[in-house]
Motif scaffolding. Structure first.
Motif, PDB file in Angstrom:
ATOM      1  N   ASP A 116       0.830  -1.211   0.000  1.00 37.85           N
ATOM      2  CA  ASP A 116       0.000   0.000   0.000  1.00 37.85           C
ATOM      3  C   ASP A 116       0.863   1.260   0.000  1.00 37.85           C
ATOM      4  N   VAL A 117       1.825   1.309   0.907  1.00 37.81           N
ATOM      5  CA  VAL A 117       2.680   2.493   1.022  1.00 37.81           C
ATOM      6  C   VAL A 117       3.552   2.643  -0.223  1.00 37.81           C
ATOM      7  N   HIS A 118       4.076   1.533  -0.707  1.00 37.07           N
ATOM      8  CA  HIS A 118       4.880   1.543  -1.938  1.00 37.07           C
ATOM      9  C   HIS A 118       4.067   2.072  -3.120  1.00 37.07           C
ATOM     10  N   LEU A 119       2.805   1.657  -3.228  1.00 37.58           N
ATOM     11  CA  LEU A 119       1.963   2.096  -4.336  1.00 37.58           C
ATOM     12  C   LEU A 119       1.696   3.597  -4.276  1.00 37.58           C
ATOM     13  N   MET A 120       1.475   4.120  -3.070  1.00 41.17           N
ATOM     14  CA  MET A 120       1.265   5.565  -2.960  1.00 41.17           C
ATOM     15  C   MET A 120       2.536   6.323  -3.338  1.00 41.17           C
ATOM     16  N   LYS A 121       3.668   5.787  -2.939  1.00 38.85           N
ATOM     17  CA  LYS A 121       4.940   6.412  -3.312  1.00 38.85           C
ATOM     18  C   LYS A 121       5.099   6.423  -4.834  1.00 38.85           C
ATOM     19  N   GLU A 122       4.800   5.297  -5.473  1.00 37.93           N
ATOM     20  CA  GLU A 122       4.877   5.206  -6.936  1.00 37.93           C
ATOM     21  C   GLU A 122       3.910   6.183  -7.598  1.00 37.93           C
ATOM     22  N   SER A 123       2.703   6.275  -7.039  1.00 38.10           N
ATOM     23  CA  SER A 123       1.679   7.150  -7.606  1.00 38.10           C
ATOM     24  C   SER A 123       2.130   8.606  -7.575  1.00 38.10           C
ATOM     25  N   LEU A 124       2.633   9.047  -6.438  1.00 42.36           N
ATOM     26  CA  LEU A 124       3.098  10.429  -6.319  1.00 42.36           C
ATOM     27  C   LEU A 124       4.286  10.690  -7.238  1.00 42.36           C
ATOM     28  N   SER A 125       5.158   9.706  -7.353  1.00 43.84           N
ATOM     29  CA  SER A 125       6.315   9.850  -8.236  1.00 43.84           C
ATOM     30  C   SER A 125       5.879  10.001  -9.689  1.00 43.84           C
ATOM     31  N   SER A 126       4.896   9.199 -10.112  1.00 39.22           N
ATOM     32  CA  SER A 126       4.429   9.266 -11.501  1.00 39.22           C
ATOM     33  C   SER A 126       3.760  10.601 -11.810  1.00 39.22           C
ATOM     34  N   LEU A 127       3.311  11.302 -10.752  1.00 40.20           N
ATOM     35  CA  LEU A 127       2.688  12.622 -10.915  1.00 40.20           C
ATOM     36  C   LEU A 127       3.702  13.755 -10.796  1.00 40.20           C
ATOM     37  N   GLY A 128       4.974  13.387 -10.624  1.00 37.27           N
ATOM     38  CA  GLY A 128       6.009  14.397 -10.465  1.00 37.27           C
ATOM     39  C   GLY A 128       6.034  15.034  -9.089  1.00 37.27           C
ATOM     40  N   ARG A 129       5.444  14.353  -8.098  1.00 35.18           N
ATOM     41  CA  ARG A 129       5.385  14.899  -6.739  1.00 35.18           C
ATOM     42  C   ARG A 129       6.065  13.954  -5.751  1.00 35.18           C
ATOM     43  N   GLU A 130       7.280  13.523  -6.079  1.00 31.74           N
ATOM     44  CA  GLU A 130       8.018  12.601  -5.219  1.00 31.74           C
ATOM     45  C   GLU A 130       8.170  13.135  -3.799  1.00 31.74           C
ATOM     46  N   ARG A 131       8.418  14.440  -3.686  1.00 35.93           N
ATOM     47  CA  ARG A 131       8.669  15.022  -2.364  1.00 35.93           C
ATOM     48  C   ARG A 131       7.431  15.000  -1.472  1.00 35.93           C
ATOM     49  N   SER A 132       6.260  14.931  -2.082  1.00 32.54           N
ATOM     50  CA  SER A 132       5.032  14.900  -1.287  1.00 32.54           C
ATOM     51  C   SER A 132       4.887  13.598  -0.511  1.00 32.54           C
ATOM     52  N   PHE A 133       5.660  12.582  -0.888  1.00 27.48           N
ATOM     53  CA  PHE A 133       5.600  11.319  -0.152  1.00 27.48           C
ATOM     54  C   PHE A 133       6.024  11.517   1.305  1.00 27.48           C
ATOM     55  N   ARG A 134       6.897  12.488   1.552  1.00 23.09           N
ATOM     56  CA  ARG A 134       7.297  12.787   2.934  1.00 23.09           C
ATOM     57  C   ARG A 134       6.082  13.213   3.754  1.00 23.09           C
ATOM     58  N   GLU A 135       5.182  13.966   3.116  1.00 17.46           N
ATOM     59  CA  GLU A 135       3.969  14.405   3.812  1.00 17.46           C
ATOM     60  C   GLU A 135       3.066  13.212   4.108  1.00 17.46           C
ATOM     61  N   PHE A 136       2.991  12.297   3.161  1.00 10.03           N
ATOM     62  CA  PHE A 136       2.207  11.078   3.394  1.00 10.03           C
ATOM     63  C   PHE A 136       2.740  10.333   4.621  1.00 10.03           C
ATOM     64  N   LEU A 137       4.055  10.227   4.715  1.00  8.04           N
ATOM     65  CA  LEU A 137       4.661   9.509   5.841  1.00  8.04           C
ATOM     66  C   LEU A 137       4.432  10.232   7.163  1.00  8.04           C
ATOM     67  N   LYS A 138       4.351  11.560   7.130  1.00 11.54           N
ATOM     68  CA  LYS A 138       4.064  12.300   8.364  1.00 11.54           C
ATOM     69  C   LYS A 138       2.695  11.911   8.912  1.00 11.54           C
ATOM     70  N   GLY A 139       1.739  11.707   8.007  1.00 12.86           N
ATOM     71  CA  GLY A 139       0.422  11.267   8.451  1.00 12.86           C
ATOM     72  C   GLY A 139       0.403   9.805   8.844  1.00 12.86           C
ATOM     73  N   TYR A 140       1.222   9.011   8.156  1.00 12.28           N
ATOM     74  CA  TYR A 140       1.208   7.561   8.363  1.00 12.28           C
ATOM     75  C   TYR A 140       1.971   7.144   9.619  1.00 12.28           C
ATOM     76  N   GLU A 141       2.816   8.016  10.156  1.00 13.39           N
ATOM     77  CA  GLU A 141       3.680   7.617  11.267  1.00 13.39           C
ATOM     78  C   GLU A 141       2.902   7.260  12.534  1.00 13.39           C
ATOM     79  N   ASN A 142       1.593   7.529  12.557  1.00 12.69           N
ATOM     80  CA  ASN A 142       0.770   7.128  13.706  1.00 12.69           C
ATOM     81  C   ASN A 142       0.573   5.617  13.780  1.00 12.69           C
ATOM     82  N   PHE A 143       0.840   4.918  12.685  1.00 12.99           N
ATOM     83  CA  PHE A 143       0.668   3.464  12.679  1.00 12.99           C
ATOM     84  C   PHE A 143       1.736   2.833  13.562  1.00 12.99           C
ATOM     85  N   ASN A 144       1.308   1.925  14.449  1.00  8.88           N
ATOM     86  CA  ASN A 144       2.248   1.373  15.427  1.00  8.88           C
ATOM     87  C   ASN A 144       3.308   0.457  14.818  1.00  8.88           C
TER      88      ASN A 144
END
Length: 523
Positions: free
Chosen positions: A476-504
């Motif tokens: 799931d996380v890999h696919l979102m990273k790929e998706s953002l990269s294909s849109l030219g927004r690789e750096r936005s993946f850091r923002e995704f991880l900021k939200g995802y870091e709540n997962f234990n």
């Protein structure tokens, strides 16, 4: 300009040349192990013995002298280390002895150059399928951009391994194709697609366990039907998602007539232009290395030229291909028809999983019915944990259709220029963490499957699971990273991880993502 190309990445030793960007000739000799798969050191020894004679043969039959060569290009990766070294050492020797320019070439880029140049397409989707590589690519910003690939082993490796288990010597895929043509019974086997990625290890294990229990011809038949249907599907998803109209294939497995048939029928059904190079250009060959070397400006000194055994296509600069900017054109990957309807006075959509006429009918029905049931189950599970998702109003299994509440909004991928895009991506990470905490994986998590209308909504979880593994979370996380990269927004993946870091299990999942992305394609 005359450019010599040297290929030695795996089982084939080959030299070829181009003149002013036109392929003139190549000669090859392939290593054939007495048993099992490729032994890298035996392959290297074979190449070392063959190269002098191959070079003499190429030059003699084209009335050339080594002094007529202007540039030498050599495949430096990816591939088998010992085999790669033989080609690079030969290239270094010739460059130093005769004072020729030396250009390192990525083997995968060379395959793609065959398809790009021979097709003359402007902005195609490429399917690159070989023993060690399985990818779909487009032209990116001065390099090839990977949209999807295998999550475990290449399709050629899958076919060759199964062939060996059936007692067929390497290379087994061509013989397996012949045997498969006599089969016809579809089994219940794993069919693994995640976004635009595929996986074959589950299918391999399942079919291996059927040896001795089922007819050999039907095992071979199912191997091809499941694997090639998956490849045709990710191609179709990529074409529909990015609004592409041209398809070109390359790599050794692209010679398979059943794969070509599926892709041809899919393309004709959808109105796509397609191009399949001649078989001789699909196999590993020195001419493709020469072709890429002709266009490249990456001249190196012989002392600096090194192998890069795991070099990716999308890490090699290919400035000569130019740049193409693509953006998502569709919320669904070409597999469903969606129409507005009213159901019991409520604004809804009716989503019909359309049959793919080019697929085996039994397999097509199996895939679509399984996904429909999974989507209904997962939408309900997602809503129960407090995440916005459409409400399923009616299901027709026979018609392969779902009626669900209409979400008025646009996919996240349509907000790239919005100042709040990173905040939306961060919230998407938080929602994903909540799904994973609730033991739900999406299976096709990307910026097209999250809708924004003031709130974020999750749609189309038809490839997910309510009993996910760490692998599922990582995908799931890999696919979102790929998706953002294909849109030219690789750096936005850091923002995704900021939200995802709540997962234990955040750190475990990130390690799994690294493992998925670092898996070796040459096995």
């Amino acid at each position: 300009m005359i450019v010599l190309g040297i290929e030695s990445t795996a089982h084939t030793a080959s030299v070829g040349f181009v003149e002013d960007g036109k392929i003139i000739d190549f000669v090859s000799d392939s290593y054939r192990p007495s048993s099992g798969g490729i032994n890298p050191r035996e392959a290297a020894s074979h190449h070392m013995d063959c190269f002098p004679d191959l070079l003499v043969k190429l030059l003699d039959r084209n009335s050339l002298d080594i002094k007529d060569i202007d540039r030498i290009s050599v495949a430096t990766g990816p591939g088998l280390g010992p085999a790669l070294k033989t080609g690079v050492e030969m290239a270094r020797y010739l460059s130093l002895k005769y004072g020729k320019e030396l250009v390192p070439v990525n083997h995968g880029v060379a395959h793609l150059e065959i398809a790009r140049n021979m097709s003359s397409f402007e902005s195609p989707l490429f399917l690159y399928v070989s023993g060690g590589n399985t990818q779909i690519e487009i032209i990116g910003n001065g390099m090839y951009s990977v949209l999807g690939e295998t999550l475990d082993i290449g399709v050629g490796n899958f076919l060759d391994k199964l062939a060996r288990d059936l007692g067929i010597p390497f290379p087994g895929a061509p013989k397996l194709e012949e045997i498969a043509s006599r089969g016809g019974e579809i089994f219940d086997c794993p069919y693994t697609i995640r976004g635009m990625d595929v996986a074959f290890s589950g299918l391999y294990t399942h079919l291996k366990n059927m040896i001795g229990k089922r007819e050999e011809r039907d095992i071979a038949f199912n191997a091809q039907e499941y694997a090639f249907t998956a490849l045709a599907e990710i191609v179709e998803r990529g074409m529909a998602h990015f609004g592409l109209r041209e398809l070109a294939i390359t790599g050794g497995v692209a010679r398979n007539r059943r794969l070509q048939q599926l892709l041809r029928e899919m393309s004709e059904l959808r109105g796509y232009d397609y191009f399949f190079p001649e078989d001789k250009f699909l196999s590993d060959n020195g001419a493709m290395i020469a072709l890429a070397g002709y266009f490249s400006k990456r001249v190196e000194s012989p002392e600096d030229t090194r192998i890069n055994q795991y070099e990716r296509v999308d890490s090699y600069t290919a400035e000569w291909i130019g740049s193409r900017k693509v953006s998502p054109k569709s919320m669904v990957g070409g597999e469903s028809m969606v129409e507005d309807v009213k159901f019991q006075g409520v604004e809804c959509i009716r989503k019909v999983r359309r049959g793919r006429e080019y697929r085996n009918p039994s397999l097509d029905r199996k895939i679509n019915s399984q996904r429909l049931r999974r989507e209904v189950r997962l939408l309900s599970a997602i809503k129960k944990v407090g995440i916005n998702a459409p409400t399923v109003m009616y299901v027709d299994i026979d018609d392969l259709s779902i009626i669900m509440t209409k979400i008025k909004g646009k996919p996240l991928s349509m907000f790239l220029s919005d100042g709040n895009f990173n905040a939306l991506v961060r919230e998407s990470g938080r929602i994903t963490a909540l799904m994973h905490l609730s033991k739900i994986s999406h299976g096709d998590l990307n910026a097209g499957n999250i809708i924004y209308n003031g709130d974020l909504w999750v749609i189309d979880p038809s490839m997910g699971s309510t009993s996910p593994t760490l692998e599922d979370f990582g995908i799931d996380v890999h696919l979102m990273k790929e998706s953002l990269s294909s849109l030219g927004r690789e750096r936005s993946f850091r923002e995704f991880l900021k939200g995802y870091e709540n997962f234990n299990r955040y750190e475990e999942v990130l390690n799994k993502v690294k493992e998925i992305e670092g898996r070796r394609r040459y096995l």
